[in-house]
Design an enzyme around this catalytic site. Structure first.
Site, PDB file in Angstrom:
ATOM      1  N   ASN A  22       1.054  -1.182  -0.064  1.00 24.62           N
ATOM      2  CA  ASN A  22      -0.102   0.067  -0.043  1.00 24.62           C
ATOM      3  C   ASN A  22       0.947   1.247   0.097  1.00 24.62           C
ATOM      4  O   ASN A  22       0.582   2.147  -0.540  1.00 24.62           O
ATOM      5  CB  ASN A  22      -0.902  -0.013   1.291  1.00 24.62           C
ATOM      6  CG  ASN A  22      -2.265  -0.677   0.980  1.00 24.62           C
ATOM      7  OD1 ASN A  22      -3.173  -0.385   0.180  1.00 24.62           O
ATOM      8  ND2 ASN A  22      -2.348  -1.968   1.751  1.00 24.62           N
ATOM      9  N   MET A  95       0.528  -2.250  12.304  1.00 25.50           N
ATOM     10  CA  MET A  95       0.007  -3.121  13.126  1.00 25.50           C
ATOM     11  C   MET A  95       0.153  -2.855  14.617  1.00 25.50           C
ATOM     12  O   MET A  95       0.059  -3.585  15.591  1.00 25.50           O
ATOM     13  CB  MET A  95       0.574  -4.594  13.115  1.00 25.50           C
ATOM     14  CG  MET A  95       0.255  -5.170  11.667  1.00 25.50           C
ATOM     15  SD  MET A  95      -1.357  -5.118  11.108  1.00 25.50           S
ATOM     16  CE  MET A  95      -1.419  -5.936   9.521  1.00 25.50           C
ATOM     17  N   ILE A  97      -1.281   0.073  17.896  1.00 25.18           N
ATOM     18  CA  ILE A  97      -2.353   0.948  17.979  1.00 25.18           C
ATOM     19  C   ILE A  97      -2.068   2.065  18.737  1.00 25.18           C
ATOM     20  O   ILE A  97      -1.148   2.046  19.665  1.00 25.18           O
ATOM     21  CB  ILE A  97      -3.473   0.221  19.054  1.00 25.18           C
ATOM     22  CG1 ILE A  97      -4.170  -1.084  18.186  1.00 25.18           C
ATOM     23  CG2 ILE A  97      -4.541   1.099  19.568  1.00 25.18           C
ATOM     24  CD1 ILE A  97      -4.840  -1.857  19.320  1.00 25.18           C
ATOM     25  N   HIS A 114      -8.388  -1.095   6.228  1.00 26.64           N
ATOM     26  CA  HIS A 114      -8.506  -2.291   6.631  1.00 26.64           C
ATOM     27  C   HIS A 114      -9.024  -3.203   5.782  1.00 26.64           C
ATOM     28  O   HIS A 114      -9.877  -2.896   5.039  1.00 26.64           O
ATOM     29  CB  HIS A 114      -9.402  -2.101   8.012  1.00 26.64           C
ATOM     30  CG  HIS A 114      -9.603  -3.285   8.913  1.00 26.64           C
ATOM     31  ND1 HIS A 114      -8.628  -3.794   9.525  1.00 26.64           N
ATOM     32  CD2 HIS A 114     -10.595  -4.196   8.977  1.00 26.64           C
ATOM     33  CE1 HIS A 114      -9.085  -4.987  10.365  1.00 26.64           C
ATOM     34  NE2 HIS A 114     -10.220  -5.279   9.541  1.00 26.64           N
TER      35      HIS A 114
END
Ligand code: GAR
Length: 193
Positions: A22, A95, A97, A114
């Protein structure tokens, strides 16, 4: 940089943890005339992330932070953003938070991709859970990041059909192809372009 159409290009950081496909597609998009953003920083929690190679290939500054020390790392990231005038964050296979504090500081300026049709299948191991539940469709979602995992306002989604012989890997591949198209489209939408 100011585009010939008159608006200022928004300096952006992309956060990755792994392959960075991405990231690669976002860099390519950022170099097109359509793009309202430039990618000026790559951030990773993982020094071994394969996607870091795109920093070298495309001459983009990269920084690695230890997210075991999240508070400290986030403070350093914010200082780096200030130094390089970063105004937007794109999470792309990141990955970890981010803390509520960090997200609040950058409110409305952090996007994530996502690999599911949110609000279904938040979190990890998405494709396996989708197959286990015998879903007929899956897809991908670009959304704003808020302090709840994979729960911010949805910007765009793409739905794909799951084939009878689908495996976790084939599904992941199929969805990634769509992700590479969806993320740039979602960015254009955020900028009303
Ligand atoms: C992508 O499928 C992305 O949607 C997913 O990780 C993959 C990263 O691929 N993200 C998440 O699962 C976030 N919870 P990439 O490194 O090749 O872009």
């Amino acid at each position: 940089m100011v585009k010939s159409t008159g608006y200022k290009i928004v300096k952006t950081a992309v956060f990755i943890s792994g392959t960075g496909s991405n990231l690669k597609s976002l860099i390519k998009f950022s170099k097109t005339n359509l793009s309202p953003i430039s990618i000026d920083l790559i951030v990773s929690n993982n020094p071994k992330a394969k996607g870091l190679k795109y920093g070298k290939i495309f001459k983009i500054r990269k920084k690695i932070f230890n997210f075991e020390k999240k508070n400290q790392s986030e403070s350093k990231i914010l200082a780096t953003f200030k130094r390089y005038d970063i105004k937007m964050v794109l999470l792309a296979g990141f990955m970890k938070i981010l803390s509520k504090k960090f997200i609040t500081k950058f409110n409305g300026k952090i996007l994530n991709i996502h690999p599911s049709l949110l609000p279904k299948y938040k979190g990890l191991n998405t494709h396996q859970r989708v197959l286990d539940n015998k879903e007929k469709y899956s897809g991908c979602t670009v959304h704003f990041v808020n302090s709840k995992l994979d729960s911010g306002k949805i910007i765009l989604q793409k739905k794909i059909k799951i084939s009878k012989t689908e495996t976790k890997n084939s599904l992941a591949k199929k969805i990634l192809v769509q992700e590479h198209k969806l993320y740039p489209k979602a960015i254009l939408k955020v900028f009303n372009l």
